[in-house]
Write a protein that holds these residues in place. Structure first.
Motif, short mmCIF file in Angstrom:
data_model
loop_
_atom_site.label_atom_id
_atom_site.label_comp_id
_atom_site.label_asym_id
_atom_site.label_seq_id
_atom_site.Cartn_x
_atom_site.Cartn_y
_atom_site.Cartn_z
N UNK A 226 -7.14 23.46 4.25
CA UNK A 226 -7.64 24.47 5.35
C UNK A 226 -9.11 24.30 5.43
N UNK A 227 -9.89 23.28 5.06
CA UNK A 227 -11.28 22.95 4.99
C UNK A 227 -11.86 22.66 6.35
N UNK A 228 -13.26 22.83 6.55
CA UNK A 228 -14.07 22.61 7.75
C UNK A 228 -13.78 21.02 8.20
N UNK A 229 -13.44 20.90 9.35
CA UNK A 229 -13.25 19.60 9.70
C UNK A 229 -11.82 18.75 9.30
N UNK A 230 -11.17 19.45 8.63
CA UNK A 230 -9.77 19.05 8.08
C UNK A 230 -8.75 19.02 8.93
N UNK A 231 -7.84 17.90 9.07
CA UNK A 231 -6.56 18.05 9.90
C UNK A 231 -5.37 17.60 8.89
N UNK A 232 -4.31 17.45 9.49
CA UNK A 232 -2.98 17.31 8.78
C UNK A 232 -3.29 15.85 7.90
N UNK A 233 -3.70 14.76 8.65
CA UNK A 233 -3.87 13.53 7.95
C UNK A 233 -4.78 13.47 6.65
N UNK A 234 -5.83 14.35 6.78
CA UNK A 234 -6.82 14.59 5.62
C UNK A 234 -6.59 15.25 4.73
N UNK A 235 -5.68 16.45 4.91
CA UNK A 235 -5.09 17.40 3.94
C UNK A 235 -4.05 16.53 3.21
N UNK A 236 -3.28 15.55 3.83
CA UNK A 236 -2.14 14.94 3.02
C UNK A 236 -2.76 13.92 2.14
N UNK A 237 -4.00 13.09 2.62
CA UNK A 237 -4.83 12.00 1.85
C UNK A 237 -5.20 12.65 0.56
N UNK B 288 -1.92 28.39 12.15
CA UNK B 288 -0.51 27.92 12.17
C UNK B 288 -0.49 26.36 11.72
N UNK B 289 -1.30 25.71 12.10
CA UNK B 289 -1.20 24.09 11.69
C UNK B 289 -1.25 24.06 10.06
N UNK C 110 0.80 22.31 7.45
CA UNK C 110 0.32 21.21 6.22
C UNK C 110 0.50 21.76 4.89
N UNK C 111 0.57 22.92 4.60
CA UNK C 111 0.86 23.65 3.39
C UNK C 111 2.46 23.35 2.95
N UNK C 112 3.18 23.49 3.57
CA UNK C 112 4.62 23.24 3.70
C UNK C 112 4.92 21.76 3.24
N UNK C 113 4.21 21.02 4.03
CA UNK C 113 4.59 19.37 4.06
C UNK C 113 4.17 19.14 2.55
N UNK C 114 2.86 19.28 2.36
CA UNK C 114 1.98 18.76 1.09
C UNK C 114 2.99 19.72 -0.02
N UNK C 115 3.21 20.81 0.06
CA UNK C 115 4.38 21.46 -1.23
C UNK C 115 5.34 20.62 -1.38
N UNK C 116 6.23 20.21 -0.38
CA UNK C 116 7.16 19.16 -0.61
C UNK C 116 6.82 17.86 -1.29
N UNK C 117 5.66 17.25 -0.71
CA UNK C 117 5.36 16.14 -1.47
C UNK C 117 5.07 16.42 -2.76
#
Length: 386
Positions: free
Chosen positions: A170-181, A218-219, A223-230
């Motif tokens: 949930x960082x400034x400028x972050x999106x799903x791809x960057x969070x997953x990376x 919301x997004x 991300x949190x759910x997807x990255x928790x699963x990973x």
């Protein structure tokens, strides 16, 4: 009235208040370090502070030690050698004690990891936050992604097979791809433990005065759910709201907090919670936050910024505030063992939480439901009036 038949496990928290630079999101008691940190004076003060605490916990064994900050890795190995010698002279330390030191990925500090390991510091907690250079810059961090990776490699090389990486989303400028990376990079570095939590804007921080632009909630939740699963797929089991560990590598020190155990706090701004059987009571103690004020008063009653005795009517809420962060909750008998009051003190709140499907309670265990984990604040609030 309290009725302790046995006292909770005991930990030791040591605070080192200096950082190279104060991060704009940080609300911990940290201060820009002077050109030369007064190591000797501070270690002397810590030992005076500890000596004053000893009568409160006489005869009890320290199970875990956590050195937090600030940036504790700014202090030298020689300073910690003297500190641990002093601690062992004052208190019994469990032969298998978990000893954690917080570190940041600066080149100077990571170069000391082998020395720390040789001293018996057997766990590191490394403040990575992100592996994205743009995010690190916006967070005010002094390291870049290459330095972060090198710091983790240095921990491995020093012999550490038990260390934590702090990671934010949930960082400034972050999106799903960057969070997953970020999560993928962390997994590839093979830490035993990952603390994964959302950036929150706290009062008394630069970000509170000058809020950054953050992604929508919301997004972020997706991300949190997807990255928790990973993380789970990679063998990191979530055992607390923001804590994920490989099997057998839960942070024992933090688990003691969450199970409402006892802890001594020494150092500038350190907090402590101490139960006693004679007199039957629980007290919270807070030390002076400013480093110089702590140095001037350590070893005297003047070092206390605050001393509060917990009322028996408050202890149910305080217990649940901590225990319900644990996904598997706690054994039901632990409530009375660690609070000194019967479980009937919170009977109505437990019943209401069950009615709302926020919690499950049996004779053997109390734990939050999946709904209770998501609405944790609502669950805990029920115990305010218990």
């Amino acid at each position: 009235m309290f009725n302790f038949t046995a006292l909770p496990p005991l930990s030791l928290y040591i605070h080192v208040p200096w950082c190279v630079r104060k991060c704009p999101y940080c609300d911990f008691n940290s201060h820009k370090s002077p050109e030369k940190i007064p190591e000797k004076a501070y270690i002397d003060a810590l030992l005076r502070d500890l000596e004053q605490e000893v009568p409160l916990i006489w005869g009890r064994t320290i199970q875990t030690i956590f050195i937090g900050g600030g940036t504790p890795s700014l202090l030298s190995a020689d300073a910690y050698d003297r500190l641990f010698s002093g601690i062992r002279a004052l208190l019994p330390l469990h032969h298998d004690a978990e000893i954690t030191l917080e570190a940041n990925p600066g080149t100077l500090e990571s170069g000391r990891f082998k020395d720390f390991y040789d001293l018996g510091i057997n766990r590191l907690s490394i403040g990575i936050q992100s592996f994205n250079d743009d995010a690190l810059s916006k967070l005010g961090r002094i390291h870049n992604s290459k330095q972060a990776i090198k710091a983790v490699e240095a921990a491995h090389d020093a012999g550490y097979d038990n260390f934590n990486l702090d990671l934010m989303f949930g960082l400034p400028g972050q999106d799903q791809t960057k969070a997953a990376a970020d999560v993928e990079t962390a997994i590839a570095l093979e830490p035993a433990h990952i603390s994964y939590y959302q950036l929150t804007i706290e009062p008394n921080t630069l970000f509170y005065a000058q809020p950054p632009s953050l992604p929508d909630d919301d997004p972020i939740y997706d991300w949190q759910l997807q990255n928790q699963a990973r993380l789970a797929q990679a063998g990191y089991i979530q055992y607390e709201t923001s804590a994920y560990a490989q099997k057998g590598h839960q942070c024992r020190h933090n688990v003691n907090y969450w199970q409402f155990g006892d802890y001594i706090g020494i150092g500038a701004g350190a907090h402590g919670k101490i139960s006693s059987a004679s007199p039957q009571q629980i007290q919270r103690r807070v030390k002076h936050k400013q480093p110089q004020a702590f140095l001037d008063t350590a070893g005297t009653e003047e070092v206390l910024l605050e001393q509060v005795f917990v009322h028996e009517n408050e202890v149910g809420f305080e217990f649940m505030l901590n225990a319900m962060r644990l996904l598997n909750g706690v054994p039901t008998p632990l409530f009375q063992q660690h609070t000194g009051v019967p479980i009937s003190k919170v009977k109505q709140a437990l019943q209401r939480a069950e009615e709302l499907e926020l919690l499950e309670h049996t004779i053997s265990r109390i734990h939050p439901t999946e709904k209770g984990q998501r609405y944790l604040n609502s669950l805990i609030e029920l115990f305010l009036t218990a």
